[in-house]
Design an enzyme around this catalytic site. Structure first.
Site, mmCIF file in Angstrom:
data_model
loop_
_atom_site.group_PDB
_atom_site.id
_atom_site.type_symbol
_atom_site.label_atom_id
_atom_site.label_comp_id
_atom_site.label_asym_id
_atom_site.label_seq_id
_atom_site.Cartn_x
_atom_site.Cartn_y
_atom_site.Cartn_z
ATOM 1 N N GLU A 154 24.925 15.977 1.967
ATOM 2 C CA GLU A 154 25.848 16.365 3.028
ATOM 3 C C GLU A 154 25.245 17.442 3.918
ATOM 4 O O GLU A 154 25.521 17.493 5.113
ATOM 5 C CB GLU A 154 27.163 16.859 2.414
ATOM 6 N N SER A 159 29.756 22.125 -0.035
ATOM 7 C CA SER A 159 29.390 20.948 -0.822
ATOM 8 C C SER A 159 28.035 20.415 -0.370
ATOM 9 O O SER A 159 27.839 20.128 0.808
ATOM 10 C CB SER A 159 30.451 19.851 -0.680
ATOM 11 N N ARG A 209 32.322 11.666 6.205
ATOM 12 C CA ARG A 209 31.285 12.654 6.504
ATOM 13 C C ARG A 209 30.175 12.074 7.379
ATOM 14 O O ARG A 209 29.004 12.456 7.280
ATOM 15 C CB ARG A 209 30.679 13.231 5.215
#
Length: 321
Positions: free
Chosen positions: A310, A240, A184
């Site tokens: 995130e 998320s 990520r």
């Protein structure tokens, strides 16, 4: 408000040079999947890539730029956003098949193409390897910027090369070797020297293998069914909120910390998936950020693990995370 209706933009740009659409004091809740947040000073929808080049070349260098796609990984604070938001999803959406050789074919997708559309396009042409993108609720530009992934696959595993634009409006083509690629996270190997070196993804070439249309369609269908059953898709959310720490899951840590169902105002930790924060009615960006901070602090206190965010939070109050 159309560009043609104005003589100037920020007092400097001759709007006759531009073909896109400019909006002033645009509510960002209309452009983020949480459906919350303040207003942007300026909001620009470029007509195409060349229009974006012209826009950036003429934009005052001191003016801050925020590139967005579908807003599925973004929160804008209630106090608003200074500078210019450039939305790529509406018109930077070219999607092309490039025939190659026995090693597979390439698909070129501009940054505004929804990830799910790219997955379906690949399946249509009997190409495999992009099915997982159907489970990512954003655009190609965002997927490239954060190495988005799900169900064991990540975006940069199928990237052949990318096209970027910098703050001065200059286009570049770059290879995966030019980047530090992680979970990520993506960063250029070189350091930025000035504001002109800031870059955004505007397109990518994806190498995929020959496959079977029906098999790919079944994979996509199964992935979407799994997503529907495990995620609170009937409420505004941003996917998320935290990355999974090595060897564990953020959702599990949040749940064992007793935070399922925790709420501030209209923002709540989902009872269906603890790594999702939902807007179940009237949540402000401040509510959502307060829940994010509570999760981070509580999980750290109870488990010793510091969760890494995130989603992006931008806006006037405090520091951008």
């Amino acid at each position: 408000m159309n560009i043609s209706e104005q003589d100037n933009f920020i007092g400097v740009i001759d709007t006759r040079l531009l073909r896109g659409e400019l909006r002033v004091r645009e509510p960002m809740r209309k452009h983020v999947s949480w459906r919350a947040g303040g207003v942007a000073d300026y909001f620009y929808l470029p007509a195409d890539l060349q229009d974006l080049v012209v826009f950036l070349r003429h934009l005052p260098r001191a003016e801050r730029v925020h590139m967005i796609g579908l807003g599925s990984n973004l929160l804008v604070r209630d106090e608003g956003l200074r500078g210019v938001v450039v939305a790529l999803h509406a018109r930077l959406n070219d999607l092309l098949l490039i025939k190659q050789d026995e090693e597979g074919d390439l698909i070129y997708a501009e940054a505004g193409v929804p990830c799910a559309k790219l997955a379906r396009f690949a399946a249509l042409y009997h190409l495999s390897g992009a099915e997982f993108l159907a489970g990512i609720p954003g655009t190609v530009g965002g997927a490239l910027a954060m190495n988005a992934g799900c169900y064991g696959a990540e975006t940069w595993q199928i990237v052949e090369k990318v096209k970027t634009i910098n703050r001065a409006g200059k286009l570049h083509e770059r290879n995966p070797e030019d980047y530090l690629i992680g979970y990520r996270h993506i960063a250029l190997q070189q350091e930025f020297d000035s504001v002109n070196d800031e870059e955004w993804f505007v397109g990518g070439w994806f190498r995929l293998q020959q496959g079977d249309h029906d098999n790919s369609r079944q994979k996509i269908k199964a992935l979407l069914a799994a997503r529907m059953s495990s995620q609170p898709l009937n409420f505004p959310n941003a996917g998320s909120v935290f990355r999974n720490p090595t060897g564990d899951y953020a959702a599990r840590l949040i749940e064992v910390s007793g935070l399922k169902g925790y709420r501030v105002g209209g923002a709540m930790v989902s009872s269906k998936h603890a790594n999702f924060i939902i807007n179940d009615g009237g949540a402000t960006a401040t509510d959502i950020e307060a829940v994010i901070n509570m999760i981070r602090d509580t999980v750290k206190k109870k488990t010793g693990i510091e969760l890494i965010q995130e989603v992006r939070i931008i806006g006037d109050v405090g520091n951008d995370r």
